[in-house]
Motif scaffolding. Structure first.
Motif, PDB file in Angstrom:
ATOM      1  N   ARG A  99       0.858  -1.180   0.000  1.00 39.52           N
ATOM      2  CA  ARG A  99       0.000   0.000   0.000  1.00 39.52           C
ATOM      3  C   ARG A  99       0.896   1.232   0.000  1.00 39.52           C
ATOM      4  NH1 ARG A  99      -4.973   2.924  -0.516  1.00 39.52           N
ATOM      5  NH2 ARG A  99      -4.269   4.945   0.169  1.00 39.52           N
ATOM      6  N   GLU A 100       0.596   2.121  -0.908  1.00 43.18           N
ATOM      7  CA  GLU A 100       1.361   3.360  -0.991  1.00 43.18           C
ATOM      8  C   GLU A 100       0.498   4.515  -0.524  1.00 43.18           C
ATOM      9  OE1 GLU A 100       2.436   3.897  -5.037  1.00 43.18           O
ATOM     10  OE2 GLU A 100       3.535   2.001  -5.140  1.00 43.18           O
ATOM     11  N   GLY A 123       0.884   8.235  -1.561  1.00 41.30           N
ATOM     12  CA  GLY A 123       1.722   9.075  -2.404  1.00 41.30           C
ATOM     13  C   GLY A 123       2.946   8.266  -2.811  1.00 41.30           C
ATOM     14  N   ASP A 124       4.123   8.794  -2.572  1.00 37.37           N
ATOM     15  CA  ASP A 124       5.336   8.078  -2.931  1.00 37.37           C
ATOM     16  C   ASP A 124       5.833   7.185  -1.807  1.00 37.37           C
ATOM     17  OD1 ASP A 124       5.491   8.964  -5.455  1.00 37.37           O
ATOM     18  OD2 ASP A 124       6.803  10.654  -5.033  1.00 37.37           O
ATOM     19  N   ARG A 133       4.787  -3.103   2.501  1.00 35.81           N
ATOM     20  CA  ARG A 133       5.634  -3.540   1.399  1.00 35.81           C
ATOM     21  C   ARG A 133       5.596  -5.050   1.304  1.00 35.81           C
ATOM     22  NH1 ARG A 133      10.917  -4.795   1.980  1.00 35.81           N
ATOM     23  NH2 ARG A 133      11.024  -3.747   3.989  1.00 35.81           N
ATOM     24  N   ASP A 134       4.933  -5.525   0.261  1.00 34.99           N
ATOM     25  CA  ASP A 134       5.064  -6.920  -0.126  1.00 34.99           C
ATOM     26  C   ASP A 134       4.816  -7.891   1.030  1.00 34.99           C
ATOM     27  OD1 ASP A 134       5.427  -8.777  -2.018  1.00 34.99           O
ATOM     28  OD2 ASP A 134       7.619  -8.708  -2.038  1.00 34.99           O
ATOM     29  N   ARG A 139      -6.913  -1.433   8.322  1.00 36.54           N
ATOM     30  CA  ARG A 139      -7.939  -0.755   7.525  1.00 36.54           C
ATOM     31  C   ARG A 139      -8.131  -1.442   6.177  1.00 36.54           C
ATOM     32  NH1 ARG A 139     -10.139   3.908   9.176  1.00 36.54           N
ATOM     33  NH2 ARG A 139     -10.601   4.671   7.091  1.00 36.54           N
ATOM     34  N   LEU A 172      -9.769   0.551   3.210  1.00 32.11           N
ATOM     35  CA  LEU A 172      -8.672   1.124   2.438  1.00 32.11           C
ATOM     36  C   LEU A 172      -8.347   0.145   1.323  1.00 32.11           C
ATOM     37  CD1 LEU A 172      -6.978   3.688   3.038  1.00 32.11           C
ATOM     38  CD2 LEU A 172      -5.321   2.218   4.132  1.00 32.11           C
ATOM     39  N   ARG A 173      -8.086   0.683   0.134  1.00 31.41           N
ATOM     40  CA  ARG A 173      -7.764  -0.202  -0.973  1.00 31.41           C
ATOM     41  C   ARG A 173      -6.285  -0.570  -0.955  1.00 31.41           C
ATOM     42  NH1 ARG A 173     -10.351  -0.142  -5.998  1.00 31.41           N
ATOM     43  NH2 ARG A 173     -12.521   0.456  -5.814  1.00 31.41           N
ATOM     44  N   ARG A 191      14.662 -10.103  -0.228  1.00 29.16           N
ATOM     45  CA  ARG A 191      14.278  -9.694   1.124  1.00 29.16           C
ATOM     46  C   ARG A 191      14.150 -10.961   1.939  1.00 29.16           C
ATOM     47  NH1 ARG A 191      10.291  -6.872  -0.875  1.00 29.16           N
ATOM     48  NH2 ARG A 191      11.400  -5.085  -1.732  1.00 29.16           N
ATOM     49  N   ARG A 197     -19.514   2.307   5.855  1.00 26.56           N
ATOM     50  CA  ARG A 197     -18.836   1.417   4.913  1.00 26.56           C
ATOM     51  C   ARG A 197     -18.689   0.011   5.459  1.00 26.56           C
ATOM     52  NH1 ARG A 197     -13.752   4.702   4.047  1.00 26.56           N
ATOM     53  NH2 ARG A 197     -13.096   2.906   2.865  1.00 26.56           N
ATOM     54  N   ASP A 232     -11.698   4.980   0.323  1.00 28.24           N
ATOM     55  CA  ASP A 232     -10.472   5.580   0.830  1.00 28.24           C
ATOM     56  C   ASP A 232      -9.310   5.258  -0.097  1.00 28.24           C
ATOM     57  OD1 ASP A 232      -9.143   7.137   2.517  1.00 28.24           O
ATOM     58  OD2 ASP A 232      -9.662   5.988   4.306  1.00 28.24           O
ATOM     59  N   ARG A 243      -3.253  10.779  -3.063  1.00 26.02           N
ATOM     60  CA  ARG A 243      -3.337  10.879  -4.521  1.00 26.02           C
ATOM     61  C   ARG A 243      -4.461  10.054  -5.116  1.00 26.02           C
ATOM     62  NH1 ARG A 243       1.903  10.044  -7.698  1.00 26.02           N
ATOM     63  NH2 ARG A 243       3.257  10.112  -5.881  1.00 26.02           N
ATOM     64  N   ARG A 300      13.417   7.326  -8.066  1.00 26.14           N
ATOM     65  CA  ARG A 300      13.090   6.575  -6.858  1.00 26.14           C
ATOM     66  C   ARG A 300      13.789   5.233  -6.848  1.00 26.14           C
ATOM     67  NH1 ARG A 300       7.207   5.500  -6.152  1.00 26.14           N
ATOM     68  NH2 ARG A 300       7.130   6.737  -8.052  1.00 26.14           N
ATOM     69  N   GLY A 345      10.964   5.462  -1.480  1.00 28.15           N
ATOM     70  CA  GLY A 345      10.569   6.339  -0.379  1.00 28.15           C
ATOM     71  C   GLY A 345      10.993   7.773  -0.538  1.00 28.15           C
ATOM     72  N   VAL A 383       6.392  15.137  -3.126  1.00 30.31           N
ATOM     73  CA  VAL A 383       4.986  14.853  -3.324  1.00 30.31           C
ATOM     74  C   VAL A 383       4.135  16.037  -2.897  1.00 30.31           C
ATOM     75  CG1 VAL A 383       3.405  12.942  -3.181  1.00 30.31           C
ATOM     76  CG2 VAL A 383       5.691  12.767  -2.174  1.00 30.31           C
TER      77      VAL A 383
END
Lengths: 241, 79, 226, 263
Positions: A21-22, A24-25, A30-31, A57, A63-64, B74, C87, C226, D156, D241, D247, D252
């Protein structure tokens, strides 16, 4: 491939593979690969900002996921999240209570949204409130409650519809020792109920965990086998598959 | 009703067309500047990459995983 | 799935009960409207109004007073977790949209129940327009409620919420304002109500309501995720 | 044109990633310039004077195509917003953003040329009884809020989704608004289409069409160029990146324009 008989026979309650899940950047998760069998309790540990609440969430369909496959109670998220509504009990940081309604009104609203028949709902509300010793104050507005009392009502709210899967984000926060003890009747380990528990108290949480997952600051899993209290009973994330 | 004299009208018409052309020109030069910047950034990245490829040891010491990216193994989470 | 009607009633009941208990929006809206009338009285230097001027003053005031309520309509859901609760529940999510539209509609109706008579007392020598005005009020309220709910739910999750609501809403309600003022202007005619074009303008209001009800219904789901 | 100095095929990365539509863009921009030049030549050298308006009517060939293209762009932005919500594909959001952005830019030109036309015709820079111009102003003001709206949403994903909802709502608003404003105004302006019953004279129609195509092509060229820029800058920040480990790349904060990223 799964060495847990439980998971093989009843099907996994939660199965994540490659979940990321990100924001923004920034990568919050992570995985992540892990499997939780039905009836098991998974404890999520990790420092602040390691993505524990994000994970919760996502599991709660709130949350997607950015990428990866997420299966909760056999439903693929986010496409089939509608199948999960009403089957998950979610207790987040926020109590999800309207401050200007009374504790009881909040629970009644929850019951109506979940389509619980009136008599049934009233009985449950009475029962749960009594269990948490909130019966006396239930008709006061939430705005006058202490944080601990709010948490107790929030716990009632989270389990009112008797969910199959409980997602608990630090359920003990704000509770006094008595409250913690009482709340176990509602959100503690119970027959057949799957739980995911975010905790900041590794020792307490481990005591009831079937599976311990530790997230690191980069949102990945960093389990060290020696961290596990009793390796015989517990599996670490990603192991065994 | 007011009526512009023909010479006035010519001025208005030309100023309208001139305004349009100027706007297009300005927009295109903004776009151009943007592309120049991207081009420069790309150049910097290439240089960086080449510099790091030239001295891989220094990179490892600095703790920056360069060409491995997300393919880096990892140890905990891979199955 | 919980029946949508039940969920709708539960949510609407919750909103109305909260408003009754806290009086957070309505008194402010009424106060704002009445004060604005006084400002118009001196700003325009008129003691009576008729025709398009009357329509303009009434609708401008109602619009700006309405924005006060529109600003707040989703704040409790954001701050007290209503979005998450909806939701998680087995409820059609557009119920939140329809229940908020209904709540806003009721707020606006109550506002007008108080403010329109005040307007008549202040400015109108002849009150015969008030009867047919109800039709315009109902139609325009629906439009305001639909647009207001949509815009409010778009802005509530952003920074600068209070700034964005009027900024987005005002251009969007221009057609509604045109139709409502034009329909009212005839009613407030100095020579007594004039129904020329009244039906057409009501039709425009109805069309506007219909289109944005459909749009809101179609897109609201995406604002909840979301 | 400046962007032609950018080399599309760079030696970084796999070639396929950068084989952007460089050649198509070139053809497109040449066609745009040709059509615009032809259109303007027709306007000033060939098409006869308008009987009512005289020379000042020639603004029509600039103002009206700009307005129509801008409005079509707004509506197309709404369609792209809809497609984004349908598919969840972020490219549609990027399209929607760029469509609206270019159309807003065109909108400035529409309002300025409209004001000049009004000044030439009536001696005032702004007239309220010209419904098309008034409704264009309303639409323009609405779309101006698109930028602060995007800016105010940090996440975003959410930004893209909410922007799509905005684009759809505003897209539906455009025709409705025109209808309402037109109904409200008493039409006294000698509008070119309306005065000459049965349409424009052929020469005027031809000139108008050539100008319209030219300006439409200009819109498409600018959109395409912006899209290529978004793609490339998205890839540059992706590269950075990757290079600097995840990260830390790219700022942003406060980004309102969607970026298209290579995955």
């Amino acid at each position: 491939m799964d060495d847990r008989p439980n998971a093989a026979t009843t099907g996994a309650a939660i199965r994540l593979s490659g979940l990321s899940r990100e924001y923004g950047d920034r990568l919050a998760l992570r995985d992540i690969d892990l499997t939780v069998a039905r009836g098991e309790t998974m404890v999520l540990l990790g420092p602040n900002g390691s993505g524990k609440s994000t994970m919760l969430r996502i599991l709660a369909t709130l949350l997607r996921p950015t990428s990866g496959e997420v299966r909760v109670l056999e439903s693929l998220l986010p496409d089939e999240s509608w199948k999960l509504r009403g089957r998950i009990g979610y207790l987040g940081h926020e109590p999800l209570l309207y401050r200007d309604l009374t504790g009881r009104e909040n629970l009644q609203l929850q019951a109506k949204l979940h389509g619980i028949p009136k008599e049934e709902a009233d009985a449950r509300i009475e029962h749960d409130l009594d269990l948490l010793e909130m019966g006396r104050r239930a008709d006061d507005r939430v705005t006058g409650f202490s944080a601990g009392m709010r948490q107790r009502i929030a716990i009632c709210r989270a389990v009112l519809h008797r969910p199959e899967l409980l997602l608990l984000d630090e359920p003990d926060s704000n509770l006094d020792p008595e409250g913690r003890e009482l709340s176990r009747a509602l959100i503690g380990p119970a027959e057949g109920r799957t739980r995911v528990l975010v905790s900041h108290e590794p020792d307490r949480a481990r005591a009831e965990a079937d599976l311990v997952v530790t997230l690191d600051r980069t949102g990945g899993i960093t389990n060290q086998p020696d961290e596990t209290a009793d390796p015989g009973d517990q599996h670490e994330a990603g192991a065994g598959r | 009703m007011f009526d512009a004299t023909p010479s006035d009208a010519v001025g208005y018409v030309f100023s309208a067309y001139l305004f349009f052309l100027l706007m297009v020109l300005v927009y295109i030069s903004i776009l151009g500047a943007k592309f120049q910047r991207i081009n420069r950034e790309l150049g910097e990245l290439i240089e960086e990459l080449e510099a790091e490829n030239a001295e891989p040891d220094a990179v490892v010491e600095a703790g920056v995983a360069v060409d491995s990216g997300s393919n880096a193994p990892r140890k905990e989470s891979s199955v | 799935m919980t029946s949508s009607r039940e969920a709708f009633m539960a949510l609407l009941g919750k909103d109305l009960r909260t408003e009754l208990r806290t009086m957070r929006s309505l008194p402010a809206m009424v106060l704002f409207a009445v004060t604005t009338f006084i400002i118009f009285r001196y700003g325009l230097d008129r003691t009576t109004l008729s025709g398009s001027l009357a329509g303009g003053v009434l609708w401008t005031t109602l619009l700006f007073a309405g924005i006060l309520g529109i600003n707040r309509i989703f704040v409790s859901e954001l701050e007290e977790g209503g979005f998450d609760a909806i939701r998680l529940a087995p409820v059609d999510r557009t119920v939140l949209f329809t229940s908020k539209v209904a709540a806003l509609f009721i707020y606006l109706a109550v506002l007008q129940l108080i403010v329109v008579p005040v307007f008549a007392v202040f400015f109108l020598p002849d009150w015969s327009a008030l009867g047919p005005l109800v039709a315009v009020l109902i139609g325009a309220n629906l439009g305001f409620s639909v647009l207001g709910t949509l815009i409010s739910s778009m802005a509530v999750n952003s920074r600068a919420r209070d700034l964005l609501v009027p900024l987005l809403l005002l251009p969007l309600v221009v057609p509604l304002m045109i139709a409502a003022t034009a329909a009212s202007a005839g009613l407030f005619d100095a020579a007594g109500p004039d129904y020329d074009g009244f039906g057409t303008w009501l039709l425009v209001v109805g069309l506007y309501d219909g289109i944005f009800l459909l749009v809101g219904y179609a897109v609201f789901d995406f604002l909840l995720e979301d | 044109m400046p962007y032609s100095t950018f080399s599309w095929k760079t030696e970084t990365g796999p070639g396929s990633r950068f084989n952007m539509t460089g050649r198509g863009l070139k053809t497109l921009s040449i066609a745009t310039v040709l059509f615009l030049m032809a259109g303007f030549a027709l306007v000033f050298l060939w098409v006869p004077m308008d009987a009512d308006q005289g020379f000042k009517q020639k603004i029509f060939y600039l103002h009206v195509p700009l307005a129509i293209v801008a409005l079509l762009g707004f509506i197309a932005g709404g369609v792209e917003g809809y497609r984004h919500l349908r598919t969840g594909d972020r490219r549609h959001d990027a399209n929607s953003y760029v469509f609206i952005h270019i159309s807003v830019t065109f909108g400035v030109a529409v309002l300025v040329t409209g004001a000049i036309w009004a000044k030439a015709s009536w001696g005032y820079w702004w007239v309220w009884d010209e419904p098309t111009l008034v409704s264009f102003l309303i639409v323009f003001l609405l779309y101006c809020t698109y930028y602060p709206f995007r800016y105010a949403i940090e996440d975003r994903d959410r930004q893209a989704r909410y922007a799509s909802v905005f684009a759809i709502t505003a897209g539906a608003f455009v025709p409705l608004n025109f209808m309402a404003v037109r109904m409200a105004e008493s039409v006294i302006h000698p509008r070119v289409f309306a005065t000459s019953e049965g349409g424009l004279p052929d020469s005027m129609l031809l000139t108008f069409l050539v100008c319209f195509v030219g300006i439409g092509l200009l819109w498409i060229t600018l959109v395409k160029t912006e899209m290529v820029g978004k793609k490339v800058s998205g890839q540059v920040s992706y590269l950075r990146r990757r290079l600097h480990d995840d990260g830390s790349g790219g700022s942003v904060g406060g980004r309102i324009a969607p970026s298209v990223e290579a995955k």
